[in-house]
Design an enzyme around this catalytic site. Structure first.
Site, short mmCIF file in Angstrom:
data_model
loop_
_atom_site.label_atom_id
_atom_site.label_comp_id
_atom_site.label_asym_id
_atom_site.label_seq_id
_atom_site.Cartn_x
_atom_site.Cartn_y
_atom_site.Cartn_z
N ILE A 31 0.82 -1.22 0.00
CA ILE A 31 0.00 0.00 0.00
C ILE A 31 0.86 1.27 0.00
CG2 ILE A 31 -0.33 0.31 2.49
CD1 ILE A 31 -3.47 0.15 0.95
N ASN A 86 11.99 -7.87 7.08
CA ASN A 86 12.26 -7.33 8.40
C ASN A 86 11.73 -8.29 9.47
OD1 ASN A 86 13.23 -4.96 7.13
ND2 ASN A 86 11.16 -4.15 7.00
N GLN A 93 10.11 -4.22 11.46
CA GLN A 93 8.89 -4.98 11.18
C GLN A 93 7.71 -4.29 11.85
OE1 GLN A 93 8.94 -9.13 12.40
NE2 GLN A 93 7.10 -9.61 11.21
N HIS A 99 6.65 -11.59 5.91
CA HIS A 99 6.47 -11.10 4.54
C HIS A 99 7.82 -10.69 3.95
CE1 HIS A 99 5.95 -7.73 7.35
NE2 HIS A 99 6.55 -6.98 6.42
N HIS A 101 9.49 -8.13 1.12
CA HIS A 101 9.29 -6.97 0.23
C HIS A 101 10.09 -7.18 -1.05
CE1 HIS A 101 7.82 -3.98 3.35
NE2 HIS A 101 8.41 -4.84 4.15
P1 AMP Z 1 7.19 -4.13 7.52
O1 AMP Z 1 7.51 -2.72 7.98
O2 AMP Z 1 8.39 -4.85 6.96
O3 AMP Z 1 6.48 -4.92 8.60
O4 AMP Z 1 6.22 -3.94 6.28
C1 AMP Z 1 4.83 -3.87 6.38
C2 AMP Z 1 4.35 -3.36 5.06
O5 AMP Z 1 2.97 -3.62 4.96
C3 AMP Z 1 4.53 -1.85 4.87
O6 AMP Z 1 5.38 -1.60 3.76
C4 AMP Z 1 3.11 -1.34 4.63
O7 AMP Z 1 3.03 -0.33 3.65
C5 AMP Z 1 2.41 -2.61 4.17
N1 AMP Z 1 0.97 -2.61 4.38
C6 AMP Z 1 0.30 -2.28 5.51
N2 AMP Z 1 -1.03 -2.42 5.34
C7 AMP Z 1 -1.21 -2.85 4.06
C8 AMP Z 1 -2.35 -3.17 3.26
N3 AMP Z 1 -3.60 -3.09 3.77
N4 AMP Z 1 -2.18 -3.56 1.99
C9 AMP Z 1 -0.93 -3.64 1.48
N5 AMP Z 1 0.20 -3.38 2.17
C10 AMP Z 1 0.06 -2.97 3.44
#
Ligand code: AMP
Ligand code: ZN
Length: 141
Positions: A31, A86, A93, A99, A101
């Site tokens: 997102i 992360n 994280q 997940h 990236h």
């Molecule tokens: P992290 O900081 O590695 O835990 O990454 C979490 C990621 O999830 C971030 O890059 C957010 O932009 C992404 N994210 C959070 N909510 C959503 C969503 N509803 N749809 C897609 N990505 C999301």
């Protein structure tokens, strides 16, 4: 996990823009779109972080990543790709469902930055040998 955002995406309770799916994972657009095409790959089963994964499970998550990365690179004519995962709050994280990236890269000012500072002024060769021994002693079968 009932209270997990990414489990809700897997169940279809929260919308996502999906780009690929197989038995093990789904891949959808992040997102935040740090760069154009920024994608997340998540396992369909809830694991919090790498420490909950075994080799076969992490292999099943990473198996489709080369072809997803290749597709993103081709779609947007990217010059490179960062693949990041992360683990833990201190590591950045924010969503505690494992997940990966996939961040396509266009140039040095495209919005993504990873800063690797060289701190070898603090350590000696002997320190590195000792670090290696500590880690090796902790590798479990
Ligand atoms: P992290 O900081 O590695 O835990 O990454 C979490 C990621 O999830 C971030 O890059 C957010 O932009 C992404 N994210 C959070 N909510 C959503 C969503 N509803 N749809 C897609 N990505 C999301
Ligand atoms: Zn989850």
């Amino acid at each position: 996990m009932t209270n997990c955002l990414f489990c809700k995406i897997i169940n279809g309770d929260i919308p996502s823009v999906k780009i690929f799916e197989n038995n093990d994972i789904i891949a959808f657009l992040d997102i935040s779109q740090v760069t154009k095409g920024h994608t997340l790959v998540i396992p369909k089963h809830h694991y919090e972080n790498v420490f909950q994964l075994d080799g076969d499970t992490i292999a099943s998550i990473f198996r489709p990543i080369p072809k997803i990365a290749e597709a993103i690179k081709s779609a947007f004519n990217a010059n490179g790709i960062n693949i990041i995962n992360n683990n833990g709050e201190v590591a950045g994280q924010t969503i505690f469902h494992y997940h990966v990236h996939i961040v396509p890269r266009y140039n040095e000012d495209d919005g993504f930055r990873a800063i690797y500072t060289n701190h070898m002024d603090k350590y000696s060769r002997e320190d590195l040998v000792e670090f290696a021994k500590r880690i090796t002693d902790n590798i479990k079968d």
